[in-house]
Design a protein around this motif. Structure first.
Motif, PDB file in Angstrom:
ATOM      1  N   LEU A  76       0.859  -1.178   0.000  1.00 32.64           N
ATOM      2  CA  LEU A  76       0.000   0.000   0.000  1.00 32.64           C
ATOM      3  C   LEU A  76       0.896   1.229   0.000  1.00 32.64           C
ATOM      4  O   LEU A  76       1.647   1.454   0.947  1.00 32.64           O
ATOM      5  N   ILE A  77       0.838   2.002  -1.080  1.00 37.11           N
ATOM      6  CA  ILE A  77       1.660   3.208  -1.209  1.00 37.11           C
ATOM      7  C   ILE A  77       0.753   4.406  -1.011  1.00 37.11           C
ATOM      8  O   ILE A  77      -0.178   4.639  -1.794  1.00 37.11           O
ATOM      9  N   LEU A  78       1.015   5.169   0.040  1.00 38.91           N
ATOM     10  CA  LEU A  78       0.181   6.309   0.409  1.00 38.91           C
ATOM     11  C   LEU A  78       0.841   7.600  -0.047  1.00 38.91           C
ATOM     12  O   LEU A  78       1.961   7.914   0.349  1.00 38.91           O
ATOM     13  N   SER A  79       0.117   8.352  -0.872  1.00 34.42           N
ATOM     14  CA  SER A  79       0.562   9.660  -1.356  1.00 34.42           C
ATOM     15  C   SER A  79      -0.476  10.692  -0.930  1.00 34.42           C
ATOM     16  O   SER A  79      -1.680  10.459  -1.063  1.00 34.42           O
ATOM     17  N   GLY A  80      -0.033  11.840  -0.437  1.00 36.31           N
ATOM     18  CA  GLY A  80      -0.985  12.852   0.000  1.00 36.31           C
ATOM     19  C   GLY A  80      -1.943  13.268  -1.094  1.00 36.31           C
ATOM     20  O   GLY A  80      -3.148  13.411  -0.859  1.00 36.31           O
ATOM     21  N   GLY A  90       1.776  -6.491  -6.170  1.00 34.28           N
ATOM     22  CA  GLY A  90       0.813  -6.233  -5.109  1.00 34.28           C
ATOM     23  C   GLY A  90       0.584  -4.781  -4.775  1.00 34.28           C
ATOM     24  O   GLY A  90       0.049  -4.471  -3.709  1.00 34.28           O
ATOM     25  N   VAL A  91       0.950  -3.858  -5.673  1.00 32.55           N
ATOM     26  CA  VAL A  91       0.868  -2.432  -5.350  1.00 32.55           C
ATOM     27  C   VAL A  91      -0.555  -1.909  -5.508  1.00 32.55           C
ATOM     28  O   VAL A  91      -1.214  -2.132  -6.529  1.00 32.55           O
ATOM     29  N   VAL A  92      -1.021  -1.196  -4.491  1.00 38.93           N
ATOM     30  CA  VAL A  92      -2.250  -0.422  -4.532  1.00 38.93           C
ATOM     31  C   VAL A  92      -1.904   0.987  -4.060  1.00 38.93           C
ATOM     32  O   VAL A  92      -1.216   1.147  -3.042  1.00 38.93           O
ATOM     33  N   LEU A  93      -2.362   1.992  -4.790  1.00 42.52           N
ATOM     34  CA  LEU A  93      -2.090   3.383  -4.450  1.00 42.52           C
ATOM     35  C   LEU A  93      -3.245   3.961  -3.650  1.00 42.52           C
ATOM     36  O   LEU A  93      -4.411   3.777  -4.005  1.00 42.52           O
ATOM     37  N   LEU A  94      -2.916   4.689  -2.573  1.00 39.76           N
ATOM     38  CA  LEU A  94      -3.905   5.356  -1.735  1.00 39.76           C
ATOM     39  C   LEU A  94      -3.597   6.855  -1.729  1.00 39.76           C
ATOM     40  O   LEU A  94      -2.438   7.251  -1.636  1.00 39.76           O
ATOM     41  N   SER A  95      -4.639   7.688  -1.802  1.00 41.75           N
ATOM     42  CA  SER A  95      -4.427   9.137  -1.812  1.00 41.75           C
ATOM     43  C   SER A  95      -5.601   9.858  -1.182  1.00 41.75           C
ATOM     44  O   SER A  95      -6.636   9.260  -0.878  1.00 41.75           O
ATOM     45  N   GLY A  96      -5.436  11.173  -0.984  1.00 49.22           N
ATOM     46  CA  GLY A  96      -6.471  11.989  -0.366  1.00 49.22           C
ATOM     47  C   GLY A  96      -6.547  13.353  -1.021  1.00 49.22           C
ATOM     48  O   GLY A  96      -6.547  13.468  -2.234  1.00 49.22           O
ATOM     49  N   ASP A  97      -6.643  14.415  -0.196  1.00 47.41           N
ATOM     50  CA  ASP A  97      -6.481  15.800  -0.608  1.00 47.41           C
ATOM     51  C   ASP A  97      -7.699  16.440  -1.268  1.00 47.41           C
ATOM     52  O   ASP A  97      -7.982  17.606  -1.043  1.00 47.41           O
ATOM     53  N   VAL A 144      -7.077   4.392  -5.085  1.00 49.04           N
ATOM     54  CA  VAL A 144      -8.317   4.824  -4.450  1.00 49.04           C
ATOM     55  C   VAL A 144      -8.031   6.096  -3.671  1.00 49.04           C
ATOM     56  O   VAL A 144      -7.082   6.165  -2.891  1.00 49.04           O
ATOM     57  N   THR A 145      -8.834   7.124  -3.943  1.00 50.54           N
ATOM     58  CA  THR A 145      -8.761   8.396  -3.231  1.00 50.54           C
ATOM     59  C   THR A 145      -9.900   8.441  -2.225  1.00 50.54           C
ATOM     60  O   THR A 145     -11.063   8.259  -2.591  1.00 50.54           O
TER      61      THR A 145
END
Length: 350
Positions: free
Chosen positions: A219-223, A257-264, A283-284
């Motif tokens: 799980l790679i979390l980017s702002g 197995g990479v899934v990207l997570l973001s917000g903002d 997924v944002t």
């Protein structure tokens, strides 16, 4: 697990301290549910999101940025006041006390709207972040620039690696739009300058090392958003060479197995880029206390429509079925959007 055990995780033989909690009891159970989200305005009187998160019973929670809103112009006192007000939230306190968690900042807890490397107050903001999140004295984040970090959870063969990127501290200035509020050019436009960076040299080198570590799910979390295109708000695509560098690195390291997570963005949505080494999915989840209810924008790479109600995100891992479900969950605990993935499709095959 008991409340104490939920706050104490061991990876292999090395203790991992989360949110300053002591780690004295081994807990080798694999993660089955990770929840995450962003954009918490501590001044909001009603905060039902925390009850919904507690009811979901995640094994791990990821705070994706804008975890408080600091009044501008930035001062240490104003950021400290924001954190102090957040600390009075009974629901947030229960989440922090009972669920293992990791956090990264975005611009409003960094201290400057859309701020990057040139923000003069970033060292002060980092000191306040470390204090608020009870980051241990021996944590690497106290010894290096920025707040990027990673943790691995679960036994071999059922390992989840969480990679938390700092997309603020090192980031070069965005190229400002020549047509403010025009669709696709709202604030910024893409910049081909190869000298500009999002992560900075040290964080890029660290990320490559992390991606070579063994894990079944990453799980790679980017702002802010990675795969999104078609809008002129902050996103990796504003520095297209940096976005492509990330996608190449995933392919070159053969990181599965990479899934990207973001917000903002104050919206929830999913993206998928079919042009990557395998169909990379993001997924944002953005909207603990406030969302952009009138949001409308072009959706290249987007899966489905925008979700504009208050929500948080979940990542459910079914180890027996070798499957992952990504979801946006509303305040009543209902899954409102979801995307299913299998371990087999999250592999570099070429």
């Amino acid at each position: 697990m008991s409340g104490i055990q939920r706050r104490e995780l061991l990876v292999g033989t090395a203790a991992v301290a989360l949110a300053g909690c002591a780690t004295t009891t081994p807990a080798q159970q694999p993660l089955r549910r990770v929840a995450f989200g962003s954009c918490f305005d501590q001044s909001q009187a009603k905060q039902p999101v925390w009850d919904a998160i507690l009811a979901a019973k995640p094994d791990l929670f990821l705070f994706g940025g804008d975890n408080v809103y600091c009044e501008m112009p930035f001062t240490r006192e104003r950021l400290r006041e924001a954190y102090a007000q957040a600390s009075t939230s009974a629901g947030l306190r229960r989440v922090r006390e009972t669920i293992p968690h990791l956090a990264i900042w975005d611009d409003h807890d960094y201290g400057q709207n859309d701020g990057g490397a040139d923000f003069a107050g970033k060292q002060v903001a980092k000191e306040e972040f470390l204090a608020y999140w009870n980051v241990p004295a021996n944590d690497a984040r106290r010894q290096r620039e920025g707040l990027y970090t990673s943790q691995a959870f679960g036994p071999p063969g059922q390992r989840v690696q969480v990679i938390v990127l700092d997309t603020r501290w090192f980031r070069s200035p965005w190229k400002r739009t020549d047509q403010r509020d025009a669709p696709g050019k709202e604030r910024y436009v893409a910049d081909a300058d190869p000298s500009k960076t999002i992560l900075g040299a040290a964080q890029w080198a660290w990320l490559e090392q992390q991606l070579r570590e063994p894990a079944q799910v990453r799980l790679i979390l980017s702002g802010y958003q990675v795969l999104a295109e078609g809008h002129g708000w902050e996103r990796w695509g504003l520095l297209p060479h940096e976005k492509q560098k990330l996608l190449r690195l995933l392919a070159d390291t053969r990181a599965g197995g990479v899934v990207l997570l973001s917000g903002d963005r104050h919206i929830g949505t999913f993206y998928r880029d079919p042009g990557t080494a395998y169909p990379l999915t993001e997924v944002t989840a953005s909207g603990f206390t406030h969302t952009w209810e009138a949001a409308r924008e072009a959706g290249p790479n987007r899966i489905g429509e925008l979700f504009t109600e208050l929500h948080f995100g979940t990542v459910d891992i079914d180890w027996a079925a070798r499957a992952i479900q990504l979801a946006l969950v509303d305040l009543q605990g209902r899954t409102r959007r979801s995307v299913a993935l299998s371990f087999d499709e999250l592999k570099v095959t070429a």
